[in-house]
Design an enzyme around this catalytic site. Sequence first.
Site, PDB file in Angstrom:
ATOM      1  N   PHE A 198       0.820  -1.223   0.000  1.00 29.74           N
ATOM      2  CA  PHE A 198       0.000   0.000   0.000  1.00 29.74           C
ATOM      3  C   PHE A 198       0.850   1.266   0.000  1.00 29.74           C
ATOM      4  CE2 PHE A 198      -2.534  -3.227   2.445  1.00 29.74           C
ATOM      5  CZ  PHE A 198      -3.395  -3.541   1.407  1.00 29.74           C
ATOM      6  N   THR A 200      -1.584  -7.669  -5.876  1.00 28.91           N
ATOM      7  CA  THR A 200      -2.409  -6.954  -6.837  1.00 28.91           C
ATOM      8  C   THR A 200      -2.808  -7.798  -8.037  1.00 28.91           C
ATOM      9  OG1 THR A 200      -0.292  -6.148  -7.597  1.00 28.91           O
ATOM     10  CG2 THR A 200      -1.592  -4.641  -6.295  1.00 28.91           C
ATOM     11  N   GLY A 234       3.944   1.022  -7.780  1.00 36.23           N
ATOM     12  CA  GLY A 234       3.602   2.235  -7.047  1.00 36.23           C
ATOM     13  C   GLY A 234       2.935   3.187  -8.017  1.00 36.23           C
ATOM     14  N   GLN A 250      -9.235  -5.414  -7.161  1.00 35.71           N
ATOM     15  CA  GLN A 250      -8.507  -4.206  -6.769  1.00 35.71           C
ATOM     16  C   GLN A 250      -9.481  -3.101  -6.367  1.00 35.71           C
ATOM     17  OE1 GLN A 250      -5.029  -3.450  -6.374  1.00 35.71           O
ATOM     18  NE2 GLN A 250      -5.353  -5.632  -6.168  1.00 35.71           N
ATOM     19  N   GLY A 266      -4.398   1.821 -15.079  1.00 34.05           N
ATOM     20  CA  GLY A 266      -4.043   1.163 -13.820  1.00 34.05           C
ATOM     21  C   GLY A 266      -5.233   1.182 -12.905  1.00 34.05           C
ATOM     22  N   VAL A 267      -5.244   0.308 -11.900  1.00 35.49           N
ATOM     23  CA  VAL A 267      -6.453   0.182 -11.086  1.00 35.49           C
ATOM     24  C   VAL A 267      -6.158   0.000  -9.594  1.00 35.49           C
ATOM     25  CG1 VAL A 267      -6.635  -2.322 -11.444  1.00 35.49           C
ATOM     26  CG2 VAL A 267      -8.725  -0.995 -11.065  1.00 35.49           C
ATOM     27  N   GLY A 268      -4.871   0.048  -9.211  1.00 41.49           N
ATOM     28  CA  GLY A 268      -4.542  -0.253  -7.821  1.00 41.49           C
ATOM     29  C   GLY A 268      -5.106   0.724  -6.805  1.00 41.49           C
ATOM     30  N   GLU A 269      -5.189   1.986  -7.174  1.00 41.00           N
ATOM     31  CA  GLU A 269      -5.502   3.005  -6.170  1.00 41.00           C
ATOM     32  C   GLU A 269      -6.839   3.705  -6.367  1.00 41.00           C
ATOM     33  OE1 GLU A 269      -1.502   4.992  -4.924  1.00 41.00           O
ATOM     34  OE2 GLU A 269      -1.175   3.984  -6.826  1.00 41.00           O
TER      35      GLU A 269
HETATM   36 MO1  MOS Z   1       1.158   3.231  -3.874  1.00 47.24          MO
HETATM   37  S1  MOS Z   1       0.730   4.512  -2.327  1.00 47.24           S
HETATM   38  O1  MOS Z   1       1.867   4.320  -4.984  1.00 47.24           O
HETATM   39  O2  MOS Z   1       2.105   1.981  -3.342  1.00 47.24           O
END
Ligand code: MOS
Length: 705
Positions: A237, A466, A503, A605, A669-672
């Site tokens: 995270f 992820t 990231g 995600q 991207g989809v992580g955040e």
């Molecule tokens: Mo994310 S806060 O860019 O790992």
Amino acid sequence: MNQVTGTSISRKDGRAKVTGQATYAAEHQIPDLVHGYLVTATIACGKIKSIDTQAAEKAPGVIGVFTHKNPPAVCKPANDFMTSKICEARLPLADDQIYYAGQIIGLVVADTFERARHAAHLVEVEYATQEPTLDPNKVTYKEAPSLFGQSMKFEQGDCGQGMADAAVKITATYKTSTELHAQMEPHAIIAHWQDTDTLTVYEPSQWVTGSQNTYADLFQIPPEKVRIITPFIGGGFGSKAFPWPHNILCASAARQLQIPLKVVLSRRQMTANAGHRSATQQVISLGANADGSLIAIDHSGKSFTSPVEDFTEPCTGVTPTMYAAPNLRLDQELGVMNVGTPTFMRAPGENPGLWAVESAMDELAWELNIDPVELRLRNETKKNQTDGLPFSAKDFAQCLRVGAEQFGWQDRPKKVRSVTRDGKLIGWGMAACNFPALKEGGISVTAKLLADGTAHILTGANDMGTGTYTIIAGTAAEVLGLPAEQVRVELGDSLLPNGGMAGGSQMTASLIPAVMAACQEVLKIAQADTAQSALAKLHQSGKPAFEATASATGDEGGKKWSFQSWGAHFCEVSVDEEIARLRIERWVSVMNIGRVMNAKTAASQVRGGVIMGIGQALMEECHFDPNIGYPVVYDLATYHFPSHADIPRIQVTFVGEPDYNFNAAGVRGVGEIGITGVCAAIANAVYHATGKRVRSLPITPDKLL
Ligand code: MOS
């Protein structure tokens, strides 16, 4: 399946994880390994008057004790993101100063973990204590430093005039609390030196190549002499992006002792020594015409950092992409407190920023008596107001419309406190999501087609939970025309080609085009269209494999477009006013992330982001003791976050189209993005249910009584 939503293969690493076959950093078995335990400060501000290590040194099994009086050798790194990057600019044990409670002031090394921990508690410390700064109202603020070369100040038009001209104006202050990453896998490292110039590090790292370069810089050895091994990460995270002081201390102590050394942080140590998301305070003013069109947005934010690192939670960065206003002003300040160093945490900036923006938009919608979905549609941006570039494949309006339809938003009762069910108040809320689409250059992937009919894909990327393993396998299978089960993926080792950083939600967009290119190159070498015909040629040739290493090429549209992902959340809450119990009853999320590589892992995600956002909205807060400055939460029981029983079914839909302006795969991207807007959607629903506007997170029962 359509153009946007990819196939849905299950996690490649799923079985290994649930059966315990996946090896995490602290689980690697190294012969002759010894253990280090941190000694940490019990005051938040002052200096060490004396530190007595005699008893610790004499304790059974103790091999070495390090303090600021005998720190293991380490060089000051460039710390510029390019050559190297560490989370806290001050090196561990640099001097006798104490900047925050829990700061590392020593390391005890012994033959077992228990003996190291016991001896660590025998270290006697005398402090000269000063009163710590822990109160946001007593902090001196400075202008926030620029982040990645971008100033956090911005102004277009004349905000003061815009506000004066507005028919309707709202101003409010929104607050968020200090949050912890609270990932499943604790921070841990094993450092194993061969001589004093060759280092192998086992640590959970979101950035294999970055970590490799950083240790090389810290010890002034060539990067080729550093190997980072991180096949599995139990959640990061953002907190596992760069080495922390304990990583540096472990590696330098291991070098001096010339023994493989392991340091695992306790949950309590993690609250001070492995980052958090800073609390924020934001003031937003919105000025609009009677038809809801915005004429002024004024957004200023404050966040807090430690005395030993300037990290700003960049709350206002997302604002100019969201809604168009001729007059716009952004400002961001940073206050220094005696707390541990904050860092990136899932959607840093966008998350607290949209909490404020999307709450304020809801307040304005009520003020104007305009539907909140309609208000957002009326103020849609056509271009990014910071760089003037038009958005590529935006489809925000489609997210709003599809979400509204799926949720049944048209039936929304127009008054607060107007719906009850089973004795509870019911409310509906919505909010928008946004996250920039980023990608990294210089990413390479090796693809091999072997005589046994399997393909191997190798790259120094990583999977922090992820789905990287899975989407690489799916992509290679698609290009080669093989079943995904016949694709083996190897990640998390710096011996492999640079796979980039997990990231900023950029790994998929950076990596997938390179996976495609490498697989296409294999077919080209074989002069074949599919793996099947390539295999026939491979068998004829008598070679063991066709192999290619490739990078994604070309800067596709970087100067012509602004790249963002978009979305919207819709939710229903119930509030039992007698006991102030707030529950989330229903959730709909609609996202446009460009092409979706794997519908299952991408939806997961988004769900993970929504769940983390529900935690932030309802429960998560790290308090500091007002006297000693120590976090008063210290494990996964005292830091409250949601369990399954707190979470409703989360319906996730992807809309839009592949973003081929961005890369050859059309993928962003989809992580955040999933966590952005969640808290505002909930607070907006709470207002609809109860008529109470909560502007400070988390929305704990006391705020609803
Ligand atoms: Mo994310 S806060 O860019 O790992």
